[in-house]
Design a protein around this motif. Structure first.
Motif, mmCIF file in Angstrom:
data_model
loop_
_atom_site.group_PDB
_atom_site.id
_atom_site.type_symbol
_atom_site.label_atom_id
_atom_site.label_comp_id
_atom_site.label_asym_id
_atom_site.label_seq_id
_atom_site.Cartn_x
_atom_site.Cartn_y
_atom_site.Cartn_z
ATOM 1 N N PRO A 1 29.475 8.457 50.973
ATOM 2 C CA PRO A 1 30.394 9.294 51.746
ATOM 3 C C PRO A 1 31.719 8.609 52.096
ATOM 4 O O PRO A 1 32.716 9.301 52.322
ATOM 5 N N ALA A 2 31.745 7.276 52.113
ATOM 6 C CA ALA A 2 32.979 6.588 52.516
ATOM 7 C C ALA A 2 33.912 6.323 51.337
ATOM 8 O O ALA A 2 35.034 5.851 51.521
ATOM 9 N N GLU A 3 33.478 6.663 50.137
ATOM 10 C CA GLU A 3 34.265 6.347 48.937
ATOM 11 C C GLU A 3 35.396 7.374 48.741
ATOM 12 O O GLU A 3 35.216 8.557 49.022
ATOM 13 N N ASN A 4 36.525 6.911 48.232
ATOM 14 C CA ASN A 4 37.606 7.838 47.902
ATOM 15 C C ASN A 4 37.301 8.469 46.540
ATOM 16 O O ASN A 4 37.367 7.793 45.509
ATOM 17 N N PRO A 5 37.005 9.777 46.502
ATOM 18 C CA PRO A 5 36.612 10.392 45.231
ATOM 19 C C PRO A 5 37.697 10.316 44.160
ATOM 20 O O PRO A 5 37.409 10.366 42.971
ATOM 21 N N LEU A 6 38.951 10.175 44.599
ATOM 22 C CA LEU A 6 40.048 10.151 43.617
ATOM 23 C C LEU A 6 40.026 8.884 42.757
ATOM 24 O O LEU A 6 40.715 8.801 41.739
ATOM 25 N N THR A 7 39.213 7.890 43.169
ATOM 26 C CA THR A 7 39.102 6.665 42.368
ATOM 27 C C THR A 7 38.090 6.835 41.227
ATOM 28 O O THR A 7 37.919 5.935 40.405
ATOM 29 N N LEU A 8 37.401 7.982 41.199
ATOM 30 C CA LEU A 8 36.313 8.176 40.228
ATOM 31 C C LEU A 8 36.744 9.057 39.063
ATOM 32 O O LEU A 8 37.599 9.928 39.209
ATOM 33 N N LYS A 9 36.089 8.852 37.929
ATOM 34 C CA LYS A 9 36.288 9.757 36.782
ATOM 35 C C LYS A 9 35.792 11.149 37.167
ATOM 36 O O LYS A 9 34.818 11.292 37.936
ATOM 37 N N ARG B 1 32.946 11.960 39.915
ATOM 38 C CA ARG B 1 33.387 12.722 41.090
ATOM 39 C C ARG B 1 32.639 14.052 41.217
ATOM 40 O O ARG B 1 33.092 15.088 40.721
ATOM 41 N N THR B 2 31.488 14.023 41.878
ATOM 42 C CA THR B 2 30.683 15.233 42.069
ATOM 43 C C THR B 2 30.133 15.249 43.497
ATOM 44 O O THR B 2 30.234 14.268 44.239
ATOM 45 N N THR B 3 29.492 16.374 43.813
ATOM 46 C CA THR B 3 28.883 16.525 45.139
ATOM 47 C C THR B 3 27.810 15.460 45.372
ATOM 48 O O THR B 3 27.694 14.898 46.457
ATOM 49 N N MET B 4 27.007 15.184 44.315
ATOM 50 C CA MET B 4 25.936 14.193 44.494
ATOM 51 C C MET B 4 26.501 12.816 44.798
ATOM 52 O O MET B 4 26.019 12.114 45.680
ATOM 53 N N ARG B 5 27.545 12.435 44.077
ATOM 54 C CA ARG B 5 28.141 11.116 44.300
ATOM 55 C C ARG B 5 28.712 11.026 45.724
ATOM 56 O O ARG B 5 28.565 10.013 46.404
#
Ligand code: NAP
Length: 254
Positions: free
Chosen positions: A215-223, A206-210
């Motif tokens: 852009p359509a991904e839910n960041p809360l699903t990421l480590k 979960r970072t700015t680069m990711r």
């Protein structure tokens, strides 16, 4: 050898107490998380990054956490010359006399676009930041790394550096280069027995680069960066002394 953090490994308090560690991209994302974690474990951290304000915020956080006084190096790696890398090495030599590790986190994504359309200007910029800078920064630091009784250099790779993927263009090629640089340096320096080189693929984090790449991904699903930092911590600690020339995964597939 497994290519990830040994099961059950945890950093002992103070395990980086005597270490001087340089972290690039220290102002944000995974580099920021590494810098804060290393300082909490007792390291003196050299914070290198492009944006002074971000470095200052990390500096302040380390001081608030009770860490040792960090050094700050604002540097645009897209434009840094060999002379400037040599000047940085001189500065660190004067201040610390050695370096016990580098974690290379600074990178740019470039364009996600077919090779057929890739702009030459973006290609060069991605190569300068993601491949040339880690190579020439490491080269300039070699005398300081050799002065350490136990030094560890960690390059940051990516799954697209292991197997190329459509539209990832210069980013994928730069990360394939990083995998190769890791192997060449590890092989060249192995005889020293005190200096090692490894690459880490962080996996989706979960970072700015990711967020820019997906852009359509839910960041809360990421480590979060904090969750993947232990592999970096293990690699700069002496607990991983036998590990050299490896390509490791912070989030191995089950
Ligand atoms: P990030 O949040 O975008 O952070 C990248 C850092 O690099 C920022 O601190 C940025 O500084 C710095 N940087 C960029 N260009 C620079 C330049 N020209 N000079 C100096 N510093 C520069 O990225 P991240 O996700 O933490 O990525 C860290 C590493 O992990 C990268 O090598 C990346 O390729 C790799 N990686 C990440 C993921 C993921 O899912 N996040 C997956 C695979 C690999 P500013 O903030 O000042 O611009």
């Amino acid at each position: 050898m497994s290519n990830t953090l040994p099961a059950g490994w945890q950093a002992r308090p103070g395990c980086l107490n005597d270490k001087i560690l340089l972290v690039t991209g220290a102002g944000d994302g995974i580099g920021r998380a590494c810098a804060l974690a290393f300082a909490k474990l007792g390291a003196t951290v050299v914070l290198l990054g492009r944006t002074q304000d971000k470095l200052e915020a990390v500096y302040d956080q380390i001081k608030r956490d009770g860490g040792k006084e960090p050094a700050m190096v604002p540097l645009n790696l897209a434009a840094t010359t060999p002379v400037e890398y040599a000047q940085l090495a001189d500065m660190l030599d004067t201040e610390f006399h050695r370096l016990d590790g580098i974690v290379h986190c600074a990178a740019v994504l470039g364009d996600i676009t077919p090779m057929e359309l890739y702009s030459a200007e973006t290609w060069s910029q991605v190569m300068r930041v993601n491949l040339d800078a880690p190579v020439f920064l490491t080269q300039a630091m070699l005398p300081l790394l050799k002065a350490s009784p136990s030094a560890s250099v960690v390059f940051t790779s990516s799954s697209v550096g292991r197997k190329g993927r459509a539209f990832w263009g210069a980013y994928a090629v730069s990360k394939a280069g990083i995998e190769s640089v890791t192997q060449v340096l590890a092989d060249e320096m192995e005889h020293l027995g005190t200096l090692r080189f490894n690459a880490v693929n962080p996996g989706a984090t979960r970072t700015t680069m990711r967020a820019k790449a997906y852009p359509a991904e839910n960041p809360l699903t990421l480590k979060t960066p904090d969750e993947i930092v232990p592999l970096f911590t293990w690699l700069v600690s002496d607990d991983s002394r036998a590990v050299n020339g490896q390509s490791l995964d912070a989030q191995p597939k089950p």
